[in-house]
Motif scaffolding. Structure first.
Motif, PDB file in Angstrom:
ATOM      1  N   ASP A 136      -7.878   6.708   6.370  1.00 39.07           N
ATOM      2  CA  ASP A 136      -8.294   5.078   6.282  1.00 39.07           C
ATOM      3  C   ASP A 136      -7.594   4.127   7.113  1.00 39.07           C
ATOM      4  O   ASP A 136      -8.113   3.051   7.461  1.00 39.07           O
ATOM      5  N   LEU A 137      -6.165   4.464   7.108  1.00 34.22           N
ATOM      6  CA  LEU A 137      -5.416   3.383   7.621  1.00 34.22           C
ATOM      7  C   LEU A 137      -5.122   3.802   9.195  1.00 34.22           C
ATOM      8  O   LEU A 137      -4.655   2.767   9.909  1.00 34.22           O
ATOM      9  N   ASP A 138      -5.329   5.072   9.681  1.00 33.69           N
ATOM     10  CA  ASP A 138      -5.015   5.091  11.215  1.00 33.69           C
ATOM     11  C   ASP A 138      -6.055   5.865  11.679  1.00 33.69           C
ATOM     12  O   ASP A 138      -6.448   6.796  11.328  1.00 33.69           O
ATOM     13  N   VAL A 170       1.351   4.411  10.713  1.00 35.20           N
ATOM     14  CA  VAL A 170       1.031   3.528   9.282  1.00 35.20           C
ATOM     15  C   VAL A 170       2.178   2.448   9.196  1.00 35.20           C
ATOM     16  O   VAL A 170       2.201   1.330   8.781  1.00 35.20           O
ATOM     17  N   GLN A 190      -6.064   8.801   2.458  1.00 37.82           N
ATOM     18  CA  GLN A 190      -5.301   7.518   2.591  1.00 37.82           C
ATOM     19  C   GLN A 190      -5.047   7.161   3.826  1.00 37.82           C
ATOM     20  O   GLN A 190      -5.135   6.155   4.568  1.00 37.82           O
ATOM     21  N   LYS A 206       0.912  -1.099   7.577  1.00 33.92           N
ATOM     22  CA  LYS A 206      -0.358  -1.009   6.734  1.00 33.92           C
ATOM     23  C   LYS A 206       0.053  -0.192   5.251  1.00 33.92           C
ATOM     24  O   LYS A 206      -0.644  -0.212   4.507  1.00 33.92           O
ATOM     25  N   GLY A 207       1.258   0.369   5.308  1.00 32.11           N
ATOM     26  CA  GLY A 207       1.515   1.245   4.302  1.00 32.11           C
ATOM     27  C   GLY A 207       3.071   1.422   4.349  1.00 32.11           C
ATOM     28  O   GLY A 207       3.784   1.228   5.157  1.00 32.11           O
ATOM     29  N   ASN A 239       0.944  -1.291  -0.097  1.00 36.26           N
ATOM     30  CA  ASN A 239       0.021  -0.094  -0.045  1.00 36.26           C
ATOM     31  C   ASN A 239       0.812   1.199  -0.105  1.00 36.26           C
ATOM     32  O   ASN A 239       1.161   1.757   0.855  1.00 36.26           O
TER      33      ASN A 239
END
Length: 746
Positions: free
Chosen positions: A253-255, A285, A250, A290-291, A183
């Motif tokens: 959405d991830l954190d 993240v 973005q 996650k990214g 990601n």
């Protein structure tokens, strides 16, 4: 106790290098600044620019006084003669430097598949990694391999899109997303493209970083930083605005923490979010994997490296942010992992250690749990490629180089004493989870380094029998340095067999024996390291009744073998005991049975190649009193051979994943040659003006392929190979191989 200042001063060492070394004073304990340490690796496909990027990092950090160049053979981390001649990295090299109050322990790793072990053992001990990409090529074959290795060790990564100055460079975000299943979190936008690439825009701060080079000799140390304003290109302003909005959405959405902050305090204007809050969220993240933050630049043109250096402490973890289950049992006692060994003609073996807890000092007696031995370390060094600095102590979180450990090998766990290991084992036993483990020692040994199996082998002979002993000594040293190199003696011919990861690997070993040790050896023809498996289930029993002196040894064995899935590179063999037998055998006799089975796994019934994907079930082992473990092992091996022959043999050949980058005008020639090599085309992709051919092909058909490809394409093609799987040979090919290796004529 000894501690360290974060104060810069110069200490000149021999050669062209100038280092900032600072182990001083009492008022800044290094344990208190463990959060300022970063242990990172540089990883990539071959020729993506890893070593050039490392060289720029060292220069901007003040570690070197001049910019080295791979083509000129004067880089810091490529110090081997073979590396400088070929312009590639062959072995990983560690350097330590400071950047903005952070200590960075960096390991530059090879990009060639033959030296994948160097990447594996580096990633085993590192906390983070920088993945370098050729922006004109995107994700390449070896990029996939090193990325999988990083994922296996759960290592957070930062991506650096290098070579943005190339005409075909592009922002290969989709390539990262689709091929790596990652990601990408875009943190920068390039300003200009190709030869007009002049800088980047930082999406967190909305600042433009510009390198205005006045000449080709400009070192890029000075660059301009200014906030974007209305006088800038409207198209650039729009691209940056859209990209920053996408970044904020973005990350939200991830954190969850960042999303809550946005909705609570900045719901009316997301763009007003402070850059430090956005950076903190990107860090969370990244650490959660996650990214992956994505930055860009051109290392060769000295653009974009300083922001990459800033990103290392900003987004990659400190040692105390990585959790290792075993380490907690040692508390403040020493616990370290040996991950690399080098041989120095003056100092002897140099062992690289990653210290997970405790403190290391010269003249310490260290206990090796794996070898059950104690050795005294004479000197302690900070690694600086091939030049090292002696220091009085090293604490947790660091990478150290030790002198005097003559028995330690890659993968060994080093502790302060046997008592320390026993105390850690007791703590593990007292824990509710660790208490379930059957072996006390197993719970306090760090997991080692996974070593791949060789795929090529050849004979090696000294120039005369008088040099045989010297050659054996050299090969022992090289095996200790490089666990992916295997040396064995053929039981029938008595010849020494050299086993390696590829043609280049064996060629480099051969060259090192000549250059470093002065022995002119002769190599036999290169052969493929096949494997064997079985076709059917089979059972066998055997009884050994032998009297040696006045002692009688009697043992009876019953076992069954069966094939398991072979479509795997790591299709290992398995051993199991029936529940009844598990409770009957003593620990000593169980080990003897295991030794007998494992020795059979090393030599298949057809051609003597190692076995793969065979499951063995021990059904009955009856041992008369007085029988030695050696006799039990011998009986088990004999019984295994019976069962394997009854099960029928099958040769497995290594099949490689081949990637060829070639122009349209030579594609048909390459495809025609591939068809003759029993190759199977998987895909043909377009990459700018070239075609990228993806295929699988048996390794046996790839001997000398680089020369053939160069001839077919007039030198205008590149290729890479990676082990894909082991496949059963078809009957015709297997019969041909059997007859050839048996010395029979068709």
């Amino acid at each position: 106790r000894l501690s360290c200042h974060v104060k810069r001063h110069y200490s000149l060492l021999p050669g062209k290098f100038s280092y900032w070394i600072h182990w001083l004073g009492e008022d800044f304990p290094i344990n208190s600044c463990v959060y300022r340490i970063r242990n990172i690796g540089i990883m990539a496909h071959i020729d993506a620019g890893k070593t050039t990027t490392t060289e720029r990092m060292l220069y901007y950090a003040g570690y070197t006084r001049a910019l080295g160049d791979v083509d000129d053979g004067d880089t810091v981390t490529d110090f081997m003669a073979q590396e400088r001649e070929r312009g590639i990295t062959i072995q990983s090299a560690a350097v330590t430097f400071d950047w903005k109050s952070h200590r960075i322990n960096l390991i530059d790793t090879p990009g060639h598949v033959d030296f994948t072990l160097e990447v594996e053992r580096a990633l085993r001990v590192l906390d983070g990694a920088v993945a370098v990409f050729d922006a004109s090529a995107g994700v390449e074959a070896q990029t996939l391999t090193v990325w999988r290795q990083a994922e296996k060790h759960h290592i957070p990564c930062v991506c650096f899109l290098n070579k943005m100055d190339k005409p075909a460079a592009n922002f290969c975000i989709e390539s990262i997303r689709q091929k790596l299943k990652a990601n990408p979190v875009l943190l920068q936008i390039p300003v200009g493209s190709g030869k007009n690439f002049t800088g980047v825009v930082d999406l967190l701060t909305s600042q433009k970083l510009m390198w205005k080079m006045k000449s080709m000799r400009d070192d890029g140390r000075v660059f301009e930083v200014k906030a974007l304003d209305r006088s800038d290109d409207p198209d650039l302003l729009q691209v940056v605005s859209d990209a920053r909005t996408a970044l904020i959405e973005q990350v939200a959405d991830l954190d969850d923490e960042f999303a809550e902050l946005l909705l609570t305090d900045f719901s009316e204007n997301f763009d007003a979010i402070p850059s430090n809050k956005l950076q903190e969220a990107v860090r969370r993240v990244t650490l959660a994997r996650k990214g992956v933050p994505v930055l860009c630049g051109s290392s060769l043109r000295n653009k974009g490296v300083q922001p990459l250096l800033d990103a290392i402490p900003a987004y990659l973890p400190a040692p105390n942010e990585r959790h290792h289950d075993v380490v907690r049992w040692y508390k403040d006692d020493l616990c370290a992992l040996a991950f690399k060994v080098l041989h120095d003609k003056q100092r002897g073996p140099l062992v690289f250690l990653r210290i997970y807890s405790g403190t290391l000092k010269p003249q310490m007696a260290l206990h090796n749990i794996n070898r059950n031995s104690t050795e005294r370390m004479s000197r302690l060094l900070v690694p600086f490629a091939d030049q090292h600095v002696e220091i009085p102590s090293m604490t947790a979180g660091n990478i150290a180089l030790t002198v005097g450990l003559k028995q330690t090998v890659t993968g060994d766990t080093i502790v302060s004493s046997k008592a320390s290991a026993a105390a850690a084992a007791r703590r593990a036993q007292n824990d509710s989870e660790a208490g379930k483990r059957s072996r006390e020692c197993a719970s306090v040994i760090l997991s080692g380094v996974e070593v791949p199996d060789p795929v090529f082998f050849c004979t090696i002979e000294p120039p005369s029998m008088s040099k045989q002993a010297d050659l054996e000594s050299v090969l022992n040293c090289l095996q200790r340095e490089d666990p992916s190199l295997k040396v064995r003696v053929d039981p029938d011919s008595g010849q020494t067999i050299l086993c390696g990861m590829g043609e280049l690997h064996i060629e480099i070993i051969h060259d090192r024996i000549r250059r470093e040790h002065g022995i002119e050896t002769h190599l036999g023809p290169l052969q493929v390291a096949y494997r064997e498996t079985i076709l059917h289930e089979a059972s066998a029993s055997d009884t050994l009744d032998r009297t040696v002196g006045e002692r009688r040894h009697v043992v009876t064995v019953e076992l069954a073998v069966r094939p398991v899935d072979v479509a795997s590179v790591g299709g290992s063999c398995e051993l199991a005991f029936t529940e009844e037998l598990e409770g009957q055998l003593s620990a000593e006799m169980k080990e003897a049975v295991e030794n007998g089975v494992h020795s059979s796994f090393l030599q298949g019934p057809l051609l003597g190649y190692p076995l793969q994907s065979v499951s063995t079930l021990m059904q009955r082992v009856t041992i008369e009193p007085g029988t030695s473990p050696a006799m039990v092992s011998a009986c088990v091996s004999r019984c295994m051979l019976k069962a394997l022959r009854l099960a029928g043999g099958q040769v497995l050949e290594p099949v490689m994943l081949l990637e060829v980058t070639v122009g349209d005008d030579h594609l048909s020639s390459v495809l025609g040659d591939l068809a003759q090599r029993r190759g199977t085309v998987r895909d043909i992709q377009s990459r700018h003006d070239n075609k990228v051919l993806l295929a699988t092909v048996p390794l046996a058909e790839m001997m000398g392929y680089s020369t053939v490809l160069r001839t077919l394409t007039s030198g205008n093609a590149t290729f890479s190979l990676e082990l894909d799987t082991y496949e059963a040979m078809n009957p015709q090919e297997q019969n041909t191989l059997l007859k050839r290796l048996s010395g029979l004529l068709l």
